[in-house]
Design a protein around this motif. Structure first.
Motif, PDB file in Angstrom:
ATOM      1  N   ASP A 135       0.861  -1.180   0.000  1.00 31.81           N
ATOM      2  CA  ASP A 135       0.000   0.000   0.000  1.00 31.81           C
ATOM      3  C   ASP A 135       0.899   1.232   0.000  1.00 31.81           C
ATOM      4  O   ASP A 135       1.686   1.436   0.933  1.00 31.81           O
ATOM      5  CB  ASP A 135      -0.904  -0.011   1.232  1.00 31.81           C
ATOM      6  CG  ASP A 135      -1.982   1.059   1.185  1.00 31.81           C
ATOM      7  OD1 ASP A 135      -1.833   2.033   0.413  1.00 31.81           O
ATOM      8  OD2 ASP A 135      -2.976   0.926   1.918  1.00 31.81           O
ATOM      9  N   SER A 136       0.796   2.065  -1.021  1.00 30.16           N
ATOM     10  CA  SER A 136       1.660   3.237  -1.126  1.00 30.16           C
ATOM     11  C   SER A 136       1.478   4.200   0.035  1.00 30.16           C
ATOM     12  O   SER A 136       2.366   5.002   0.335  1.00 30.16           O
ATOM     13  CB  SER A 136       1.419   3.960  -2.459  1.00 30.16           C
ATOM     14  OG  SER A 136       0.065   4.380  -2.568  1.00 30.16           O
ATOM     15  N   ALA A 137       0.328   4.126   0.716  1.00 28.98           N
ATOM     16  CA  ALA A 137       0.091   4.999   1.870  1.00 28.98           C
ATOM     17  C   ALA A 137       0.831   4.527   3.111  1.00 28.98           C
ATOM     18  O   ALA A 137       1.031   5.300   4.047  1.00 28.98           O
ATOM     19  CB  ALA A 137      -1.408   5.079   2.163  1.00 28.98           C
ATOM     20  N   GLN A 138       1.232   3.251   3.145  1.00 28.17           N
ATOM     21  CA  GLN A 138       1.927   2.669   4.293  1.00 28.17           C
ATOM     22  C   GLN A 138       2.776   1.502   3.771  1.00 28.17           C
ATOM     23  O   GLN A 138       2.483   0.345   4.034  1.00 28.17           O
ATOM     24  CB  GLN A 138       0.924   2.191   5.345  1.00 28.17           C
ATOM     25  CG  GLN A 138       1.530   1.675   6.640  1.00 28.17           C
ATOM     26  CD  GLN A 138       2.044   2.766   7.531  1.00 28.17           C
ATOM     27  OE1 GLN A 138       1.460   3.848   7.590  1.00 28.17           O
ATOM     28  NE2 GLN A 138       3.134   2.518   8.239  1.00 28.17           N
ATOM     29  N   TYR A 170       0.363   0.002  -4.770  1.00 25.05           N
ATOM     30  CA  TYR A 170      -0.918   0.570  -5.175  1.00 25.05           C
ATOM     31  C   TYR A 170      -1.427   1.471  -4.052  1.00 25.05           C
ATOM     32  O   TYR A 170      -1.133   1.221  -2.873  1.00 25.05           O
ATOM     33  CB  TYR A 170      -1.969  -0.524  -5.417  1.00 25.05           C
ATOM     34  CG  TYR A 170      -1.867  -1.304  -6.699  1.00 25.05           C
ATOM     35  CD1 TYR A 170      -1.112  -0.867  -7.773  1.00 25.05           C
ATOM     36  CD2 TYR A 170      -2.552  -2.512  -6.836  1.00 25.05           C
ATOM     37  CE1 TYR A 170      -1.040  -1.601  -8.945  1.00 25.05           C
ATOM     38  CE2 TYR A 170      -2.495  -3.250  -8.008  1.00 25.05           C
ATOM     39  CZ  TYR A 170      -1.731  -2.788  -9.060  1.00 25.05           C
ATOM     40  OH  TYR A 170      -1.661  -3.515 -10.220  1.00 25.05           O
ATOM     41  N   ASP A 171      -2.227   2.454  -4.403  1.00 24.24           N
ATOM     42  CA  ASP A 171      -2.950   3.238  -3.408  1.00 24.24           C
ATOM     43  C   ASP A 171      -4.223   2.459  -3.077  1.00 24.24           C
ATOM     44  O   ASP A 171      -5.255   2.605  -3.742  1.00 24.24           O
ATOM     45  CB  ASP A 171      -3.275   4.631  -3.958  1.00 24.24           C
ATOM     46  CG  ASP A 171      -3.888   5.548  -2.903  1.00 24.24           C
ATOM     47  OD1 ASP A 171      -4.497   5.031  -1.943  1.00 24.24           O
ATOM     48  OD2 ASP A 171      -3.777   6.773  -3.049  1.00 24.24           O
ATOM     49  N   ALA A 201      -6.941  -4.613   0.991  1.00 21.70           N
ATOM     50  CA  ALA A 201      -5.862  -4.316   1.933  1.00 21.70           C
ATOM     51  C   ALA A 201      -5.951  -2.907   2.497  1.00 21.70           C
ATOM     52  O   ALA A 201      -5.242  -2.583   3.461  1.00 21.70           O
ATOM     53  CB  ALA A 201      -4.507  -4.528   1.265  1.00 21.70           C
ATOM     54  N   GLY A 202      -6.803  -2.065   1.934  1.00 15.85           N
ATOM     55  CA  GLY A 202      -6.949  -0.705   2.427  1.00 15.85           C
ATOM     56  C   GLY A 202      -8.113  -0.505   3.381  1.00 15.85           C
ATOM     57  O   GLY A 202      -8.390   0.635   3.767  1.00 15.85           O
ATOM     58  N   ILE A 203      -8.796  -1.576   3.775  1.00 12.58           N
ATOM     59  CA  ILE A 203      -9.956  -1.418   4.661  1.00 12.58           C
ATOM     60  C   ILE A 203      -9.541  -0.842   6.010  1.00 12.58           C
ATOM     61  O   ILE A 203     -10.221   0.027   6.562  1.00 12.58           O
ATOM     62  CB  ILE A 203     -10.695  -2.754   4.857  1.00 12.58           C
ATOM     63  CG1 ILE A 203     -11.321  -3.220   3.546  1.00 12.58           C
ATOM     64  CG2 ILE A 203     -11.776  -2.624   5.931  1.00 12.58           C
ATOM     65  CD1 ILE A 203     -12.000  -4.572   3.650  1.00 12.58           C
ATOM     66  N   THR A 204      -8.431  -1.337   6.566  1.00 11.71           N
ATOM     67  CA  THR A 204      -8.001  -0.879   7.883  1.00 11.71           C
ATOM     68  C   THR A 204      -6.736  -0.021   7.755  1.00 11.71           C
ATOM     69  O   THR A 204      -6.137   0.094   6.683  1.00 11.71           O
ATOM     70  CB  THR A 204      -7.700  -2.062   8.822  1.00 11.71           C
ATOM     71  OG1 THR A 204      -6.442  -2.652   8.457  1.00 11.71           O
ATOM     72  CG2 THR A 204      -8.805  -3.104   8.769  1.00 11.71           C
ATOM     73  N   ASP A 205      -6.323   0.524   8.888  1.00 12.28           N
ATOM     74  CA  ASP A 205      -5.082   1.280   8.956  1.00 12.28           C
ATOM     75  C   ASP A 205      -3.947   0.425   9.516  1.00 12.28           C
ATOM     76  O   ASP A 205      -2.986   0.955  10.083  1.00 12.28           O
ATOM     77  CB  ASP A 205      -5.274   2.524   9.837  1.00 12.28           C
ATOM     78  CG  ASP A 205      -6.193   3.546   9.194  1.00 12.28           C
ATOM     79  OD1 ASP A 205      -6.149   3.683   7.958  1.00 12.28           O
ATOM     80  OD2 ASP A 205      -6.963   4.199   9.926  1.00 12.28           O
ATOM     81  N   ARG A 226       0.572  -4.147   6.020  1.00 12.65           N
ATOM     82  CA  ARG A 226      -0.452  -4.659   5.124  1.00 12.65           C
ATOM     83  C   ARG A 226       0.136  -4.879   3.731  1.00 12.65           C
ATOM     84  O   ARG A 226       0.998  -4.134   3.274  1.00 12.65           O
ATOM     85  CB  ARG A 226      -1.663  -3.737   5.068  1.00 12.65           C
ATOM     86  CG  ARG A 226      -1.384  -2.265   4.752  1.00 12.65           C
ATOM     87  CD  ARG A 226      -2.684  -1.471   4.920  1.00 12.65           C
ATOM     88  NE  ARG A 226      -2.585  -0.075   4.505  1.00 12.65           N
ATOM     89  CZ  ARG A 226      -2.399   0.950   5.334  1.00 12.65           C
ATOM     90  NH1 ARG A 226      -2.269   0.732   6.631  1.00 12.65           N
ATOM     91  NH2 ARG A 226      -2.336   2.195   4.875  1.00 12.65           N
ATOM     92  N   THR A 227      -0.393  -5.917   3.082  1.00 17.09           N
ATOM     93  CA  THR A 227       0.107  -6.249   1.752  1.00 17.09           C
ATOM     94  C   THR A 227      -0.876  -7.158   1.048  1.00 17.09           C
ATOM     95  O   THR A 227      -1.759  -7.758   1.676  1.00 17.09           O
ATOM     96  CB  THR A 227       1.493  -6.922   1.835  1.00 17.09           C
ATOM     97  OG1 THR A 227       2.128  -6.894   0.554  1.00 17.09           O
ATOM     98  CG2 THR A 227       1.393  -8.364   2.325  1.00 17.09           C
ATOM     99  N   THR A 228      -0.721  -7.241  -0.256  1.00 16.20           N
ATOM    100  CA  THR A 228      -1.516  -8.137  -1.098  1.00 16.20           C
ATOM    101  C   THR A 228      -0.570  -9.091  -1.792  1.00 16.20           C
ATOM    102  O   THR A 228       0.362  -8.657  -2.475  1.00 16.20           O
ATOM    103  CB  THR A 228      -2.313  -7.343  -2.148  1.00 16.20           C
ATOM    104  OG1 THR A 228      -3.167  -6.404  -1.487  1.00 16.20           O
ATOM    105  CG2 THR A 228      -3.149  -8.275  -3.017  1.00 16.20           C
TER     106      THR A 228
END
Length: 310
Positions: free
Chosen positions: A209-212, A253-254, A262-266, A270-272
């Protein structure tokens, strides 16, 4: 190349309406049994886990219970680890890798983590070996509140209360040859766009996740899986499925912007996962082993690193 050249439903340049969706749905047939291959194995886990339904999908004439498997003695002092599989029902090792982990590996984490695993998010797609749900929606582009995809809405409701407390979320996927022969052409036809041929990576890779992104975490998972199966190399242009490779076997990915699971939680970690089951260098057993190894590596890294979600 236009979508009409390779897909039999729809008019080139015009997005599908209800008639085209109905025509597409009418072409889908049940090819395997969720009850026999998945539900039975989940029910057998009741000896060691709390197993419950978090929803039910009514796709007449079919009715599918949605199962979540939890640690029996949930302890709020322990870190929360999330595992999801079968968001795309056709991605077999996502489902069976999650089940294998629960049956074989999860016991060693008892008393150390709070585990929540959903082995098969999309049972209709599992039975029909398809990426979409009956409404021609991709669940893994629709994880958001009030989602039109019922699979996504149900999982969102289950995981949303854990958004701020989950430490790890690993979502299990595959990239298959049928992505290029069926699913991407269908997507282009559905959206009234031209089909642009792509490539299929030969091997395992991760979508961070590009955000984290947590690059050290991603590499720990890659290193563990590399002991089981081969890691996908970058294409000559330095990409995997068109995205820049940021580290060995890793793209980004974002997740939340794209509506990915994978973006449901913070969750901090996290990864796919993406396994390539059509490779001549991999067997179905290796694919399942790779998914289970990825789960264990993700949990082990998060436990060793400590800390709560940020």
């Amino acid at each position: 190349m236009s979508s009409s050249a390779i897909y039999p439903i729809g008019t080139p340049g015009i997005p599908w309406g209800p008639a085209e969706v109905a025509a597409w749905r009418g072409r889908q047939t049940r090819r395997r049994s969720y009850a026999d291959e998945v539900q039975g194995r989940i029910e057998a886990l009741r000896a060691h886990f709390d197993v419950g339904e978090y929803g039910r999908l009514e796709y007449a004439p079919d009715s599918y219970p949605l199962y979540a498997v939890r640690s029996r003695d949930w302890n709020t002092a322990l870190p929360v680890m999330l595992v999801t599989g079968g968001v795309h029902g056709y991605e077999t090792s996502g489902v069976h890798g999650a089940l294998q982990f629960l049956e074989r590996d999860a016991v060693r984490y008892a008393g150390r983590i709070n585990l929540l695993c959903v082995p098969c998010v999309s049972p209709w797609g599992y039975e029909r070996i398809h990426r979409w749900n009956p409404d021609a929606l991709d669940p893994n582009r629709n994880f958001r509140e009030h989602s039109p995809a019922r699979e996504s809405a149900a999982l969102w409701g289950l995981l949303a209360p854990l958004r701020d407390t989950a430490r790890t979320h690993i979502d299990l996927h595959e990239t298959t040859d049928s992505d290029e022969s069926e699913f991407r052409p269908a997507l282009a036809a559905r959206d009234g766009k031209p089909f642009e041929p792509g490539t299929i990576p030969d091997g395992f890779y991760l979508c961070a996740d590009s955000a984290q992104p947590e690059p050290a975490f991603q590499q720990a998972v890659i290193a563990a899986v590399a002991k089981v199966t081969h890691i996908a190399p970058a294409d000559p242009d330095g990409t995997i499925i068109g995205s820049p490779v940021v580290a060995h076997g890793v793209i980004e990915y974002d997740c939340r912007k794209l509506g990915l699971c994978a973006g449901i939680t913070d969750a901090r970690y996290r990864t796919t996962t993406e396994v390539y089951p059509d490779s001549p260098r991999a067997t179905p057993a290796q694919c399942n082993d790779a998914q289970a190894a990825a789960i264990c590596a993700a949990i082990d890294y998060a436990l060793a690193s400590g800390g709560r979600a940020v």
